[in-house]
Design a protein around this motif. Structure first.
Motif, short mmCIF file in Angstrom:
data_model
loop_
_atom_site.label_atom_id
_atom_site.label_comp_id
_atom_site.label_asym_id
_atom_site.label_seq_id
_atom_site.Cartn_x
_atom_site.Cartn_y
_atom_site.Cartn_z
N LYS A 321 0.83 -1.20 0.00
CA LYS A 321 0.00 0.00 0.00
C LYS A 321 0.86 1.25 0.00
N LEU A 322 1.90 1.22 0.84
CA LEU A 322 2.75 2.41 0.93
C LEU A 322 3.59 2.62 -0.33
N ALA A 323 3.95 1.50 -0.99
CA ALA A 323 4.69 1.64 -2.24
C ALA A 323 3.81 2.34 -3.29
N SER A 324 2.55 1.91 -3.34
CA SER A 324 1.62 2.57 -4.27
C SER A 324 1.43 4.03 -3.87
N LEU A 325 1.30 4.25 -2.54
CA LEU A 325 1.15 5.62 -2.07
C LEU A 325 2.40 6.44 -2.35
N GLY A 326 3.57 5.78 -2.22
CA GLY A 326 4.81 6.49 -2.50
C GLY A 326 4.93 6.90 -3.96
N ARG A 327 4.52 5.97 -4.86
CA ARG A 327 4.56 6.31 -6.28
C ARG A 327 3.57 7.44 -6.59
N LEU A 328 2.40 7.35 -5.94
CA LEU A 328 1.43 8.41 -6.16
C LEU A 328 1.94 9.74 -5.63
N THR A 329 2.53 9.68 -4.42
CA THR A 329 3.04 10.92 -3.83
C THR A 329 4.19 11.49 -4.64
N ALA A 330 5.07 10.59 -5.13
CA ALA A 330 6.18 11.08 -5.95
C ALA A 330 5.66 11.76 -7.22
N GLY A 331 4.56 11.20 -7.74
CA GLY A 331 4.03 11.77 -8.97
C GLY A 331 3.38 13.13 -8.78
N ILE A 332 2.75 13.33 -7.61
CA ILE A 332 2.01 14.59 -7.42
C ILE A 332 2.69 15.51 -6.42
N ALA A 333 3.91 15.08 -5.92
CA ALA A 333 4.59 15.92 -4.92
C ALA A 333 4.85 17.32 -5.47
N HIS A 334 5.28 17.35 -6.71
CA HIS A 334 5.57 18.66 -7.29
C HIS A 334 4.30 19.51 -7.36
N GLU A 335 3.19 18.88 -7.76
CA GLU A 335 1.93 19.62 -7.87
C GLU A 335 1.41 20.05 -6.50
N ILE A 336 1.70 19.23 -5.46
CA ILE A 336 1.24 19.60 -4.12
C ILE A 336 2.13 20.68 -3.52
N ARG A 337 3.43 20.55 -3.72
CA ARG A 337 4.36 21.48 -3.08
C ARG A 337 4.26 22.89 -3.66
N ASN A 338 3.93 22.99 -4.94
CA ASN A 338 3.81 24.34 -5.50
C ASN A 338 2.72 25.15 -4.80
N PRO A 339 1.49 24.66 -4.76
CA PRO A 339 0.48 25.44 -4.03
C PRO A 339 0.77 25.49 -2.53
N LEU A 340 1.39 24.43 -1.97
CA LEU A 340 1.72 24.45 -0.54
C LEU A 340 2.76 25.53 -0.25
N GLY A 341 3.73 25.66 -1.17
CA GLY A 341 4.72 26.72 -1.00
C GLY A 341 4.08 28.10 -1.13
N ALA A 342 3.12 28.21 -2.06
CA ALA A 342 2.44 29.50 -2.23
C ALA A 342 1.64 29.85 -0.99
N ILE A 343 0.99 28.84 -0.39
CA ILE A 343 0.22 29.09 0.83
C ILE A 343 1.14 29.54 1.95
N SER A 344 2.28 28.82 2.11
CA SER A 344 3.21 29.18 3.19
C SER A 344 3.78 30.58 2.97
N HIS A 345 4.09 30.90 1.71
CA HIS A 345 4.65 32.22 1.41
C HIS A 345 3.61 33.31 1.68
N ALA A 346 2.37 33.04 1.30
CA ALA A 346 1.31 34.04 1.55
C ALA A 346 1.12 34.25 3.05
N ALA A 347 1.21 33.16 3.81
CA ALA A 347 1.08 33.29 5.26
C ALA A 347 2.20 34.14 5.85
N GLN A 348 3.40 33.99 5.33
CA GLN A 348 4.52 34.80 5.81
C GLN A 348 4.31 36.27 5.49
N LEU A 349 3.79 36.53 4.28
CA LEU A 349 3.54 37.94 3.90
C LEU A 349 2.44 38.55 4.78
#
Length: 547
Positions: A321-349
């Motif tokens: 299960k975690l291997a499948s989750l890891g592959r899924l996470t690796a595939g969408i990590a970039h897509e998740i981190r971009n908006p997550l980084g934007a949220i964190s940056h907006a919070a800092q501002l």
């Protein structure tokens, strides 16, 4: 010719065995020679025998009998001293017997003497000891000697021509004995060679099966009806008793079965169709499943037990299960981190705005905490999919733990007084593991312990206890905190992924810790005792076991 070839092949393939048999048979034959020669010499001192027997040359007969006894006695002393006769020694002894007995025949009454029967025994022994063309030579030599003695007696001392007929009959007996015994001996050698070859093949197969069974990760036991261990492979010893292949063979077979397994055996004996419940051999061992079957269906006096580590089955399912989750996470990590980084940056501002009230500050705090938690979850799942293979080394556990304690102490906030108490319990065996991976486990356990101790007592305090297992062969390290502990209903779930009682936790810390321990053939368990807080134990593999 084919028979000679097969005999030579058998001799060459099983040379040591044939030589041993030859030496043993020659010893028996020499005992016979000693008895016969002693009887011949003894008869020289019996008056009626010497008076009634007709001798051509009594002095030569006496000298020959004594010489025969002396030769056999000398050979017997050599054999007692450990002399190993070779083929040439056996051949020389047979030739000596044939010639000496014929000399005694010549000095006594000739071929009509009962001594002629001794020649048959010598020829037969020669063909048993050397079943080849040399055995035929013995028969030919004996026949020539017998005919020569008879012919000489007829021509020189006017003996009856019947002696020549008798000598011819003896010659026929010599060759008959040679051919019959050669055939029997060759057949026995071929049979023994075949039996030896099959025994060797069976021994090799048994050794291969033993190696396969010993290397299987499934525990295998052979028990009697009373629960006594007859055979146990390395996996069963390790699962039930904590033994390893580095320990002496059979050391664990004298131990009694763990009580849960004994109870399961008794239950199965009463109802063979019932599958027993999973059990733990000890409080710190994994969950086990035992399956029983009878080796002998008729007698039923031996029982075969297969023991499977249920935690490994569970782990395999979780890893899938975690291997499948890891592959899924690796595939969408970039897509998740971009908006997550934007949220964190907006919070800092937003934090820099002078118009924020208390409610806004609380909202920003929620944003920061949950952004950090999401990022931590992604990092942990990615670590599962890219974890490297353990690079193990032999470690002095006490020295390593003292160094770890010092390093971990330095990472703590200087404003808080962190107390890490190191308790050494007796002599500590060495262990083999990857320092960086086990240190990652220790950091996780110590961080959790510090946090929960702070919540319960207001102090950052933990204990590190290092000692040896009950068998004294393996090292163990315990991390004890002084927190609220874990509820009994949650104790079997603490190592499951995403299980947590802390709202700020990811539920992957202890799961990752156990996975890293398993990668180093160590075992992470929760120890139940009557002390406050939690006590997690790392039990290392035997230092002699290669990972």
């Amino acid at each position: 010719m084919a028979e000679d070839t097969s005999t030579v092949t058998a001799h060459s393939a099983f040379g040591p065995r044939v030589k041993y048999q030859q030496a043993r048979l020659f010893r028996i034959y020499n005992h016979y020679r000693l008895v016969i020669s002693a009887v011949l010499v003894s008869l020289l001192f019996i008056g009626p025998f010497m008076e009634e027997t007709t001798f051509r040359w009594p002095d030569y007969y006496q000298a020959g009998a004594i010489s025969y006894l002396a030769i056999n006695s000398f050979v017997g002393l050599l054999l007692v001293a450990g002399f190993q006769p070779r083929q040439r020694h056996i051949t020389l002894s047979i030739l000596t017997d044939i010639l000496l007995i014929h000399c005694l025949l010549l000095a006594s009454s000739g071929i009509t003497s009962g001594l002629a029967n001794l020649v048959i025994v010598s020829v037969a022994a020669g063909n048993i000891l050397t079943p080849s063309r040399l055995g035929t030579f013995y028969a030919a030599l004996a026949a020539i000697c017998s005919l020569s003695i008879s012919g000489w007696a007829v021509l020189t001392i006017n003996e009856s021509a019947d002696d020549i007929v008798r000598a011819g009959s003896l010659g026929i007996l010599y060759f008959s004995a040679a051919f019959i015994l050669q055939g029997i001996s060759k057949r026995v050698i071929r049979s023994e060679a075949l039996a030896t070859s099959r025994a060797k093949s069976i021994a090799e197969l048994e050794q291969i099966n033993q190696q396969i069974i010993q290397r299987m990760r499934t525990g295998i036991l052979v028990l009697d009806r009373f629960g006594h261990i007859r055979v146990a492979n390395a996996a069963a010893e390790e699962i039930l008793f904590g033994a390893t292949s580095a320990l002496p063979s059979g050391k664990r077979q004298t131990q009694a079965l763990p009580q849960p397994l004994r109870e399961g055996l008794e239950t199965w004996l009463k109802n063979p169709g019932l599958r027993i419940e999973p059990f733990q051999a000890s409080p710190t061992s994994p969950l086990l499943q035992a399956n029983f079957t009878q080796l002998d269906q008729e007698r039923g006096d031996q029982i075969l037990v297969f023991i499977e580590d249920m935690s490994k089955v569970t782990q395999q399912a979780q890893q899938m299960k975690l291997a499948s989750l890891g592959r899924l996470t690796a595939g969408i990590a970039h897509e998740i981190r971009n908006p997550l980084g934007a949220i964190s940056h907006a919070a800092q501002l937003m934090e820099e705005s002078p118009h924020l009230d208390k409610g806004d500050q609380q909202m920003l705090d929620i944003i920061r905490r949950h952004s950090k938690r999401v990022n931590c979850i992604i990092e942990n799942v990615l670590d599962l999919s890219r974890r490297r293979v353990a690079d193990t080394e032999l470690v002095d556990v006490q020295e390593w733990l003292e160094e770890f304690r010092k390093d971990f102490q330095q990472t703590q906030d200087e404003s808080t007084s962190a107390t890490i108490e190191l308790i050494i319990e007796g002599s500590i065996p060495h262990a083999r593991f990857d320092k960086s991976q086990i240190e990652q486990v220790m950091v996780n356990l110590c961080d959790n312990g510090m946090r929960y101790s702070k919540q319960q007592t207001g102090q950052n305090k933990i204990q590190l206890l290092v000692g040896a297992t009950a068998d004294g062969e393996r090292a163990r390290v315990d991390v004890r905190d002084f927190g609220p502990g874990i509820a009994p209903e949650n104790r079997h779930s603490v190592f499951e992924p995403f299980f947590t009682t802390d709202q700020s936790g990811t539920g992957l810390g202890l799961y990752l810790a156990r996975e890293l321990c398993e990668a180093n053939q160590a075992h992470l368990s929760l120890v139940e005792d009557d002390q406050p807080g939690c006590r997690f134990r790392i039990t290392f593999a035997h230092p002699g076991r290669m990972i």
